[in-house]
Write an enzyme that holds these catalytic residues in place. Structure first.
Site, PDB file in Angstrom:
ATOM      1  N   ARG A   1      27.576  10.690  19.846  1.00 14.82           N
ATOM      2  CA  ARG A   1      27.652  12.146  19.811  1.00 14.82           C
ATOM      3  C   ARG A   1      27.198  12.713  18.461  1.00 14.82           C
ATOM      4  O   ARG A   1      26.587  13.772  18.397  1.00 14.82           O
ATOM      5  CB  ARG A   1      29.089  12.591  20.106  1.00 14.82           C
ATOM      6  CG  ARG A   1      29.266  14.087  20.343  1.00 14.82           C
ATOM      7  CD  ARG A   1      30.738  14.429  20.498  1.00 14.82           C
ATOM      8  NE  ARG A   1      30.954  15.763  21.037  1.00 14.82           N
ATOM      9  CZ  ARG A   1      32.130  16.359  21.079  1.00 14.82           C
ATOM     10  NH1 ARG A   1      33.205  15.723  20.614  1.00 14.82           N
ATOM     11  NH2 ARG A   1      32.261  17.571  21.575  1.00 14.82           N
TER      12      ARG A   1
ATOM     13  N   SER B   1      28.993  21.719  21.620  1.00 11.40           N
ATOM     14  CA  SER B   1      28.951  20.424  22.290  1.00 11.40           C
ATOM     15  C   SER B   1      30.241  20.305  23.082  1.00 11.40           C
ATOM     16  O   SER B   1      31.334  20.305  22.517  1.00 11.40           O
ATOM     17  CB  SER B   1      28.845  19.284  21.264  1.00 11.40           C
ATOM     18  OG  SER B   1      28.939  18.024  21.908  1.00 11.40           O
ATOM     19  N   SER B   2      30.121  20.239  24.404  1.00 11.07           N
ATOM     20  CA  SER B   2      31.305  20.243  25.268  1.00 11.07           C
ATOM     21  C   SER B   2      32.223  19.075  24.982  1.00 11.07           C
ATOM     22  O   SER B   2      31.795  18.028  24.485  1.00 11.07           O
ATOM     23  CB  SER B   2      30.885  20.204  26.742  1.00 11.07           C
ATOM     24  OG  SER B   2      30.090  21.308  27.082  1.00 11.07           O
ATOM     25  N   ALA B   3      33.496  19.241  25.322  1.00 10.00           N
ATOM     26  CA  ALA B   3      34.460  18.151  25.179  1.00 10.00           C
ATOM     27  C   ALA B   3      34.002  16.966  26.023  1.00 10.00           C
ATOM     28  O   ALA B   3      33.622  17.136  27.186  1.00 10.00           O
ATOM     29  CB  ALA B   3      35.839  18.612  25.623  1.00 10.00           C
TER      30      ALA B   3
END
Length: 216
Positions: free
Chosen positions: A6, A66-68
């Protein structure tokens, strides 16, 4: 997701909750590398770009997130992409979700559309640097992207209250359209539709945290 770092898709400066003010504050990788890394690897959204609220000095509204990871995983699980499928992502954001999809179906099978030119440029740079040849298009995601259609899967990362007709037209028969559904920023529900041969789309609404379903 474990195969796609990530942190490769997160900017060196992010915005985190400020407990003192209840707003957001900057967190710089160079200044606090361990805290930055710990936050980026946490299971929560990471805000990488904001707009300042007019008339304030410290209030920010997130514009790129940035999504979980747990929500990304749930949506990708419902989408059910498979190797070789052609995928359209609406809302590139940081590029991380596109990279995970590319790991599953192949980078040359993923097209991602981002309305924010700056965000699109940063995501394109991050994907290129990682050797992930996803097609990143700067434009209105509601229009889809005709040149790479038809798609087996269409996924939106931002909430909608209506499904744009181009998404249905650009999805092949038997293909799936998935989007957060609702007026809230992240959407309250997940709408999952399958395109029939006659062009209609039928499916279900799921909660964001469980497999409860109802026919739409």
């Amino acid at each position: 997701m474990a195969a796609v770092p990530r942190e490769d898709y997160v900017t060196d400066m992010i915005f985190v909750p400020d407990e003192a003010t209840g707003g957001m504050t900057e967190l710089h990788r160079a200044r606090e590398p361990e805290r930055w890394r710990e936050y980026v690897h946490g299971d929560h959204p990471v805000v990488t770009a904001v707009e300042r609220v007019v008339g304030t000095e410290s209030e920010f509204v997130p514009t790129v997130t940035s999504s979980a990871p747990h929500m990304m995983a749930r949506m990708i699980d419902i989408l059910d992409p498979r190797p070789g499928m052609r995928v359209l992502e609406v809302g590139t954001g940081t590029g991380y979700n596109a990279a995970v999809l590319a790991h599953i179906v192949g980078a040359d099978h993923v097209t991602s559309v981002e309305v924010d030119p700056e965000a699109a440029g940063l995501a394109r740079y991050a994907l290129d640097r990682a050797g992930c040849a996803v097609t990143v298009v700067t434009g209105d995601g509601a229009a889809g992207y005709v040149p790479n259609a038809p798609y087996d899967r269409v996924i939106a990362t931002a909430a909608v209250t209506a499904i744009p007709s181009p998404w249905a037209r650009q999805t092949r028969s038997g293909g799936v359209i998935l989007a957060p559904w609702g007026s809230a920023v992240g959407g309250t529900w997940l709408l999952c539709l399958t395109r029939a041969e006659d062009g209609s789309c039928v499916g279900r609404i799921e909660t964001r945290s469980s497999s409860s379903r109802c026919v739409t």
